[in-house]
Design an enzyme around this catalytic site. Structure first.
Site, mmCIF file in Angstrom:
data_model
loop_
_atom_site.group_PDB
_atom_site.id
_atom_site.type_symbol
_atom_site.label_atom_id
_atom_site.label_comp_id
_atom_site.label_asym_id
_atom_site.label_seq_id
_atom_site.Cartn_x
_atom_site.Cartn_y
_atom_site.Cartn_z
ATOM 1 N N HIS A 9 8.703 32.220 92.127
ATOM 2 C CA HIS A 9 9.638 32.708 92.718
ATOM 3 C C HIS A 9 10.557 33.880 93.059
ATOM 4 C CE1 HIS A 9 10.162 34.800 88.882
ATOM 5 N NE2 HIS A 9 9.848 33.639 88.254
ATOM 6 N N GLU A 82 8.882 27.473 83.809
ATOM 7 C CA GLU A 82 7.627 28.545 82.927
ATOM 8 C C GLU A 82 6.813 27.935 81.091
ATOM 9 O OE1 GLU A 82 5.011 30.891 82.322
ATOM 10 O OE2 GLU A 82 5.981 31.966 83.573
#
Length: 173
Positions: A9, A82
């Site tokens: 990202h 994550e």
């Protein structure tokens, strides 16, 4: 063989400050949005069949910018998140050194992410798929591919891997 373009990202304020984010849902900062827009322009000429994303805001926003430019919808997958850093989330390295870690085990994170990318590959045989995820999640796929993780990927960098019969193979270029 499915080709996965694994994207970390765009930047958040916590990335810039060196803070662990994990499951903490932080948005992109202005620099991160510019990174995502630049990546979208770079990928615009490539044949991409689908865009998947972690459901966390920083990945989802990056994927949304890419997908809009590519004319594709985004499919959210929470398994691409994550690692859950638990009590270390929001802390810098110096701050983490002072407290004992309580959070998701690395093996559990790896199992979750690998399961997700294999599932995506099975749904898209012989296609090219963008998967927007997180630095640690990309590293778990690198370990499955090489037996070790590479240095942490820059925000909005792309690491390409092939998946065939559930096995990972790096793709140069």
């Amino acid at each position: 063989m499915t080709t996965l373009l694994l994207v970390r990202h765009g930047e958040t304020d916590w990335n810039a400050e060196g803070r662990l984010q994990g499951h903490t849902d932080r948005p992109l900062n202005d620099h991160g949005r510019r990174q995502a827009a630049a990546l979208a322009e770079r990928l615009a000429g490539e044949a991409i069949d689908a865009v998947y994303s972690s459901d966390l805001a920083r990945a989802r926003e990056t994927a949304g910018i890419l997908a809009e430019r590519l004319g594709l919808p985004v499919v959210d997958d929470p398994d691409l998140r994550e690692r859950n850093w638990g009590n270390w989330e929001g802390l810098t390295g110096t701050e983490r050194d002072r407290i004992e870690y309580v959070g998701e085990a690395q093996d559990a994170h790896a199992e979750r992410v690998i399961r997700a990318v294999r599932r995506i590959a099975e749904l898209h045989p012989d296609e090219r798929i963008v998967v927007v995820t997180h630095g640690g999640s990309v590293r778990r796929i690198q370990v499955a591919t090489y037996g070790m993780a590479l240095p942490v990927a820059d925000n909005c960098s792309v690491w390409t891997v092939a998946v065939e019969d559930g096995a990972f193979r790096p793709i140069d270029g």
